[in-house]
Design a protein around this motif. Structure first.
Motif, PDB file in Angstrom:
ATOM      1  N   ASP A 188      46.405  37.195  39.668  1.00  0.00           N
ATOM      2  CA  ASP A 188      45.533  37.775  38.646  1.00  0.00           C
ATOM      3  C   ASP A 188      46.191  38.893  37.835  1.00  0.00           C
ATOM      4  OD1 ASP A 188      45.612  39.529  40.744  1.00  0.00           O
ATOM      5  OD2 ASP A 188      43.468  39.433  41.206  1.00  0.00           O
ATOM      6  N   SER A 192      42.685  38.573  31.945  1.00  0.00           N
ATOM      7  CA  SER A 192      41.329  39.053  31.673  1.00  0.00           C
ATOM      8  C   SER A 192      40.384  38.421  32.683  1.00  0.00           C
ATOM      9  CB  SER A 192      40.921  38.645  30.258  1.00  0.00           C
ATOM     10  OG  SER A 192      40.808  37.224  30.160  1.00  0.00           O
ATOM     11  N   ASP A 193      39.140  38.877  32.699  1.00  0.00           N
ATOM     12  CA  ASP A 193      38.161  38.316  33.634  1.00  0.00           C
ATOM     13  C   ASP A 193      37.985  36.816  33.410  1.00  0.00           C
ATOM     14  OD1 ASP A 193      37.791  40.813  34.693  1.00  0.00           O
ATOM     15  OD2 ASP A 193      35.946  41.245  33.582  1.00  0.00           O
ATOM     16  N   THR A 194      37.946  36.416  32.149  1.00  0.00           N
ATOM     17  CA  THR A 194      37.797  34.992  31.838  1.00  0.00           C
ATOM     18  C   THR A 194      39.006  34.197  32.297  1.00  0.00           C
ATOM     19  OG1 THR A 194      36.415  35.474  29.911  1.00  0.00           O
ATOM     20  CG2 THR A 194      37.458  33.305  29.993  1.00  0.00           C
ATOM     21  N   GLU A 195      40.194  34.730  32.031  1.00  0.00           N
ATOM     22  CA  GLU A 195      41.424  34.047  32.447  1.00  0.00           C
ATOM     23  C   GLU A 195      41.544  34.000  33.961  1.00  0.00           C
ATOM     24  OE1 GLU A 195      44.358  35.149  28.688  1.00  0.00           O
ATOM     25  OE2 GLU A 195      44.086  36.577  30.336  1.00  0.00           O
ATOM     26  N   ARG A 196      41.109  35.069  34.623  1.00  0.00           N
ATOM     27  CA  ARG A 196      41.150  35.087  36.092  1.00  0.00           C
ATOM     28  C   ARG A 196      40.270  33.987  36.655  1.00  0.00           C
ATOM     29  NH1 ARG A 196      39.585  39.898  36.655  1.00  0.00           N
ATOM     30  NH2 ARG A 196      41.653  40.842  36.653  1.00  0.00           N
ATOM     31  N   ALA A 197      39.093  33.816  36.076  1.00  0.00           N
ATOM     32  CA  ALA A 197      38.190  32.750  36.525  1.00  0.00           C
ATOM     33  C   ALA A 197      38.828  31.379  36.309  1.00  0.00           C
ATOM     34  CB  ALA A 197      36.857  32.841  35.784  1.00  0.00           C
ATOM     35  N   TRP A 200      41.524  30.766  39.009  1.00  0.00           N
ATOM     36  CA  TRP A 200      40.966  30.377  40.312  1.00  0.00           C
ATOM     37  C   TRP A 200      40.384  28.971  40.258  1.00  0.00           C
ATOM     38  CZ3 TRP A 200      42.482  32.371  44.541  1.00  0.00           C
ATOM     39  CH2 TRP A 200      42.820  33.723  44.626  1.00  0.00           C
ATOM     40  N   CYS A 217      46.490  38.261  45.373  1.00  0.00           N
ATOM     41  CA  CYS A 217      45.637  38.753  44.284  1.00  0.00           C
ATOM     42  C   CYS A 217      45.140  40.159  44.604  1.00  0.00           C
ATOM     43  CB  CYS A 217      44.444  37.812  44.087  1.00  0.00           C
ATOM     44  SG  CYS A 217      43.358  37.706  45.536  1.00  0.00           S
ATOM     45  N   GLU A 219      41.862  40.859  43.789  1.00  0.00           N
ATOM     46  CA  GLU A 219      40.453  40.633  44.103  1.00  0.00           C
ATOM     47  C   GLU A 219      40.221  39.145  44.363  1.00  0.00           C
ATOM     48  OE1 GLU A 219      36.001  41.380  42.166  1.00  0.00           O
ATOM     49  OE2 GLU A 219      37.803  42.156  41.178  1.00  0.00           O
TER      50      GLU A 219
END
Length: 296
Positions: A188, A192-197, A200, A217, A219
């Motif tokens: 991660d 960004s939060d979107t890219e992290r999602a 995963w 990671c 988180e």
């Protein structure tokens, strides 16, 4: 690609100690083939050393682990054969000077040279080329990387890729060898939060194919099997909020990783390390891989 056969990952009181202290210790896990495993913790807490140890690239000094039925540290070479390693800074990185197509072709060539049976090398050149192209196409599809979406297609320089695109390329290259275990460091990082999602979700799709996934990671997602690492207190004990699963020392981890990167290289290459080291993992290969940090 060949049909994947995920590697079960087990460990009991697993640890690695260097001259400056423990990189990690007390690790325990029992994960079935096709599991999604996250190594969660802050930078410098032993995360990368744990990843390298579980993939047969660093020699542990305490306890034992078993990956795909191969016991560590005795069978490090066998584990390296089935565990594909994504980029690790200073150990195994994408070549920024290559284009995406060149990086993929290099990965396919190395896999064919070191991982394919001898009879495959005897096939006509056109047949070998077609097989490599089919393997690359299947790996790209599994990694969710469409070359047509890149600025210059396959001629796009690796250095010009966005971070998530680099992750997808790394996964595609790792999958060329049909591994039982796919391991990625700093998943991660800079996402960004979107890219992290999205990252995963990519790893979930790989695990759904039957391949066990191990990702470092900061988180971990709720559905992963989590190994948590935490910095060590000055007295050598875990911090007040630190889980007992694993603990690390930033200096110890940095030195252990530096020693791994300064080794002969044959133990930490993701594509062809298994053919260039001695089968006696307790001596030559392990010592070169870990240098001072991991010698028993």
């Amino acid at each position: 690609m060949d049909s994947p056969h995920g590697a079960a990952v087990k460990a009991e009181d697993f640890g690695l100690k260097g001259p400056r202290g423990w990189a990690f210790r007390g690790v325990g896990i029992d994960a079935a083939p096709g599991s999604l495993i996250a190594v969660e913790g802050p930078s410098g807490s032993g995360r990368t050393c744990l990843l390298l140890a579980l993939t047969g690239r660093m020699k542990p000094t305490r306890g034992h682990a078993e990956v795909g039925g191969h016991r560590l540290p005795k069978r490090m070479t066998a584990v390296r054969r089935i565990a594909a390693l994504g980029p690790v800074t200073g150990v195994n990185e994408l070549d920024q000077a290559l284009t995406v197509a060149e990086q993929l072709r290099e990965g396919a060539l190395l896999q064919r040279h070191y991982g394919a049976p001898v009879r495959a090398m005897l096939r006509p050149r056109a047949e070998r080329r077609a097989a490599a192209e089919a393997r690359i196409a299947a790996a790209l599809e599994a990694a969710g990387l469409d070359l047509a979406t890149l600025p210059k297609g396959g001629r796009t320089s690796v250095r010009d890729l966005e971070r998530l695109e680099s992750v997808r390329l790394s996964v595609a290259i790792a999958l060329l060898g049909s591994p039982g275990l796919l391991a990625l460091d700093d998943l991660d990082l800079k996402l960004s939060d979107t890219e992290r999602a999205e990252a995963w979700n990519l790893l979930r799709s790989v695990a759904a194919r039957g391949i066990t996934v191990l990702a470092v990671c900061s988180e971990a997602p709720a559905d992963a099997i989590v190994l948590r690492t935490s910095p060590k207190e000055p007295d050598g004990s875990a911090g007040p909020d630190a889980p007992a699963v694993a603990q690390g020392d930033a200096d110890a981890e940095a030195e252990a990783e530096a020693d791994a990167g300064a080794g002969s290289g044959s133990e930490i290459d993701t594509k062809h390390d298994t053919k260039s080291v001695s089968e006696n993992d307790d001596t030559k290969g392990a010592d070169d891989a870990l240098a001072e940090a991991g010698r028993a």
